[in-house]
Scaffold this active site. Structure first.
Site, PDB file in Angstrom:
ATOM      1  N   GLY A 226       0.758  -1.241   0.000  1.00 42.43           N
ATOM      2  CA  GLY A 226       0.000   0.000   0.000  1.00 42.43           C
ATOM      3  C   GLY A 226       0.794   1.301   0.000  1.00 42.43           C
ATOM      4  N   GLY A 227       2.104   1.232  -0.165  1.00 42.75           N
ATOM      5  CA  GLY A 227       2.916   2.453  -0.108  1.00 42.75           C
ATOM      6  C   GLY A 227       2.466   3.503  -1.126  1.00 42.75           C
ATOM      7  N   LYS A 228       2.280   3.075  -2.384  1.00 40.99           N
ATOM      8  CA  LYS A 228       1.885   4.040  -3.432  1.00 40.99           C
ATOM      9  C   LYS A 228       0.416   4.433  -3.261  1.00 40.99           C
ATOM     10  CE  LYS A 228       5.838   2.822  -5.470  1.00 40.99           C
ATOM     11  NZ  LYS A 228       6.162   1.619  -4.709  1.00 40.99           N
ATOM     12  N   ASP A 246      -4.605  -6.293  -5.643  1.00 32.88           N
ATOM     13  CA  ASP A 246      -3.406  -7.141  -5.594  1.00 32.88           C
ATOM     14  C   ASP A 246      -3.874  -8.594  -5.628  1.00 32.88           C
ATOM     15  OD1 ASP A 246      -0.257  -6.413  -4.702  1.00 32.88           O
ATOM     16  OD2 ASP A 246      -0.819  -8.516  -4.555  1.00 32.88           O
ATOM     17  N   ARG A 251      -0.516  -9.678   1.435  1.00 30.83           N
ATOM     18  CA  ARG A 251       0.102  -8.345   1.235  1.00 30.83           C
ATOM     19  C   ARG A 251      -0.929  -7.245   1.485  1.00 30.83           C
ATOM     20  NH1 ARG A 251       3.650 -10.008  -3.536  1.00 30.83           N
ATOM     21  NH2 ARG A 251       5.483 -10.646  -2.405  1.00 30.83           N
ATOM     22  N   ASP A 293       2.460  -0.752 -10.439  1.00 31.20           N
ATOM     23  CA  ASP A 293       3.771  -0.811  -9.773  1.00 31.20           C
ATOM     24  C   ASP A 293       4.153  -2.288  -9.844  1.00 31.20           C
ATOM     25  OD1 ASP A 293       6.002  -0.257  -8.279  1.00 31.20           O
ATOM     26  OD2 ASP A 293       4.943  -0.191  -6.367  1.00 31.20           O
ATOM     27  N   CYS A 346      10.798  -0.968  -9.737  1.00 30.69           N
ATOM     28  CA  CYS A 346      11.985  -0.509  -9.000  1.00 30.69           C
ATOM     29  C   CYS A 346      13.171  -1.335  -9.497  1.00 30.69           C
ATOM     30  CB  CYS A 346      11.796  -0.585  -7.496  1.00 30.69           C
ATOM     31  SG  CYS A 346      11.267  -2.182  -6.901  1.00 30.69           S
TER      32      CYS A 346
END
Ligand code: SAM
Length: 418
Positions: A226-228, A246, A251, A293, A346
Site C-alpha cells: 500500500g505504499g503508493k 493485488d 500483502r 507498480d 523498481c
C-alpha cells in the site's frame, strides 16, 4: 546468521530480525553493528568469498571478520580476532580493486554484471549499489505539511540520545524528508499517527506521474503493502474512489493498518485473480488513472536489499517479464478514453522497463506515451544526467539522483476524459 541467510529462502532482513528475536540479550548498539556487518558481507559477497579462499579459517568466519572490519574500524583487533585473521583482513583490505574483474570488484552475479556493463557509466552505477541508502519519509499531506513535519522531525532527532542524526527536505519530491542516520522512527508518534510513511523519493515521485485528482476513479493495480496507494489517496484528498488491487491477500492485509493510520477513507482494497477477474472486467473503460507498480526483480533497491542480487536470477527475470506483460494487458483494459496508464518498476533492467512499454505500445495503438518532463515540477537533472530520456520515460539511478533505481512510463488512452 550468515548460514541461515545463505540458504536464500527468506529476505536477509527477515533472517536478521529472526536472529535478534532468538538473541534477546543483545542491546541496541550490538544489533545495529551486527546488522551493518551482515549487510556489508551481502554487498561484497563475491569479492569476500574470493578473498576467503586464502583465509585462515572457515568461510563464514572469514566473511564475518571482513564485514565487521569494513563497518567498525579496527574491529578485528578490538573484538579479538586472532593474529592470522587480523593479518589476513589487513592484506585483503590492501588489494587494489582495479586489479579485480568488474563482477568481483562490484560483487555481482555474472548475469547481472553483464547487464550493468551494457548501461551508461557502469562503474558508477555498480559502485552506488555497494553503498547503504538514507531513509526517506513521505509526509501525509492530509495530516500535515512538509515544513511543519520537518520541524517536528528535527525536534525528535535533537531529543535523541545518539548524535549524528539529521533531517532535510528531499531535493525532488515536495512531500519528502531525508534522514541522516537510522533513528527508531517506527516508535515516533508522528509515524503511529500516520503523519509519516517510509517511502523512497523515487516512489514518491511516481504519485506525481499518476497525478490523481479529487473525485476521480483511480486503480493502484499492484498495491501490495500500500505504499503508493497512500500517496495517491493523499493527493486525492480522501475523495473519489481509489481501488487497491493485488493478487496477494496477505500483502493487502498488511496494507490495511497503514490505510487505517492514514485517515484516508477513499481506499478500497480488493484481492483479484491474475487473469479473468470479474471485478477487473466490470471496471473496463472506467478508471481515470491506473498505476501498475509491477512485480519486478527489485534490483533498483540493492542499496537497501543487497541480498536480492543473490536471490534473483536470469530465469526469474524471464518469468517476471511474462507476468509484467500480462498485468499490462489486464490493467490497461480499465483505463477510460483520455485516461492515464502508468507503468513502473523498481528495477534498472531494460527488459522489465522500456522493453515492456515499447512492446505494449506496439500492440496497443490506442495508447500513446506522454513526456514525463511535463508532469514533474522539479528539475530532475543531476550533474548533466536527466531522469527523463528523449522519449519521456523516467529512469532514476542511485548514483545520479540519490534515489533507488526506478523506472516509469506514462501512457494515455486515445479520447477525451470528459
Ligand atoms: C512491487 S510490488 C508493489 C508494491 C506496492 N505498490 C507498494 O508501494 O508497497 C508488486 C505487487 O504486485 C502484485 N502482483 C503480482 N502479480 C499481480 C497481478 N497479476 N495483478 C495484480 N497484482 C499482482 C504482488 O503481489 C506485489 O504485491
Amino acid at each position: 546468521m550468515l548460514e541461515d541467510i545463505f540458504q536464500w529462502r527468506h529476505p536477509a532482513d527477515q533472517c536478521v530480525s529472526y536472529y535478534f528475536r532468538q538473541h534477546r540479550h543483545l542491546g541496541g548498539r550490538d544489533r545495529a553493528e551486527i546488522a551493518q556487518a551482515v549487510f556489508d558481507v551481502l554487498r561484497h559477497l563475491r569479492r569476500y568469498r574470493r578473498d576467503a579462499q586464502s583465509g585462515p579459517g572457515p568461510l563464514n568466519l572469514c566473511l564475518a571478520w571482513r564485514g565487521l572490519s569494513a563497518t567498525l574500524p579496527d574491529a578485528s583487533q578490538t573484538l579479538g580476532a586472532d593474529a592470522p585473521m587480523q593479518e589476513w583482513v589487513k592484506r585483503c583490505e590492501q588489494i587494489d580493486e582495479q586489479s579485480l574483474p568488474f563482477e568481483v570488484r562490484f560483487s555481482l552475479p555474472d548475469w547481472l554484471a553483464q547487464r550493468i556493463q551494457a548501461m551508461p557509466e557502469p562503474d558508477s552505477l555498480a559502485r552506488s549499489f555497494l553503498r547503504s541508502a538514507a531513509i526517506d519519509l513521505r509526509v501525509n499531506t492530509v495530516k500535515a505539511d512538509r515544513d511543519s513535519a520537518l520541524t517536528q522531525v528535527r525536534e525528535m532527532l535533537t531529543q535523541s540520545s545518539r548524535h549524528g542524526f539529521d533531517a532535510k527536505a528531499t531535493p525532488y519530491s515536495d512531500v519528502g524528508i531525508r534522514l541522516k542516520g537510522h533513528p527508531p522512527i517506527q516508535r515516533w508518534a508522528l509515524f503511529e499517527q500516520g503523519v509519516l510513511e517510509v517511502q523512497d523519493e523515487g516512489s514518491q515521485l511516481l504519485a506525481k506521474l499518476v497525478d490523481p485528482k479529487r473525485q476521480e476513479m483511480v486503480i493502484d493495480f499492484c498495491a501490495g503493502a500500500g505504499g503508493k496507494t497512500l500517496a495517491l489517496g493523499a493527493m486525492m484528498r480522501s475523495t473519489g474512489r481509489l481501488y487497491a488491487f493485488d493478487v496477494s491477500a496477505p500483502r493487502l492485509a498488511r496494507a490495511k493498518p497503514r490505510f487505517a493510520r492514514s485517515g484516508l477513507s477513499n481506499i478500497h482494497p480488493v484481492v483479484i485473480r491474475p487473469e479473468g477477474d470479474d471485478r477487473v472486467r466490470r471496471l473496463a473503460g472506467k478508471a481515470h488513472r491506473v498505476l501498475i507498480d509491477a512485480p519486478c526483480t527489485g534490483l533498483g533497491t540493492l542499496r537497501r536489499n543487497p541480498d536480492l542480487k543473490w536471490r534473483q536470477s536470469a530465469d526469474e527475470l524471464d518469468r517476471l517479464q511474462i507476468e509484467q506483460a500480462l498485468i499490462l494487458e489486464q490493467a490497461s483494459i480499465c483505463v477510460r478514453p483520455g485516461g492515464r496508464l502508468v507503468y513502473a518498476t523498481c528495477s534498472v533492467l531494460a527488459e522489465e522497463n522500456e522493453a515492456q512499454v515499447v512492446r505494449f505500445l506496439e500492440s496497443h495503438p490506442e495508447f500513446t506515451l506522454i513526456d514525463a518532463r511535463a508532469l514533474l515540477a522539479a528539475e530532475l537533472t543531476e550533474g548533466g544526467h536527466s531522469a527523463v530520456d528523449d522519449q519521456g520515460m523516467v529512469r532514476f539511478r542511485p548514483d545520479w539522483h540519490g534515489t533507488d533505481g526506478f523506472f516509469a512510463a506514462v501512457m494515455q488512452r486515445q479520447g477525451s476524459l470528459a
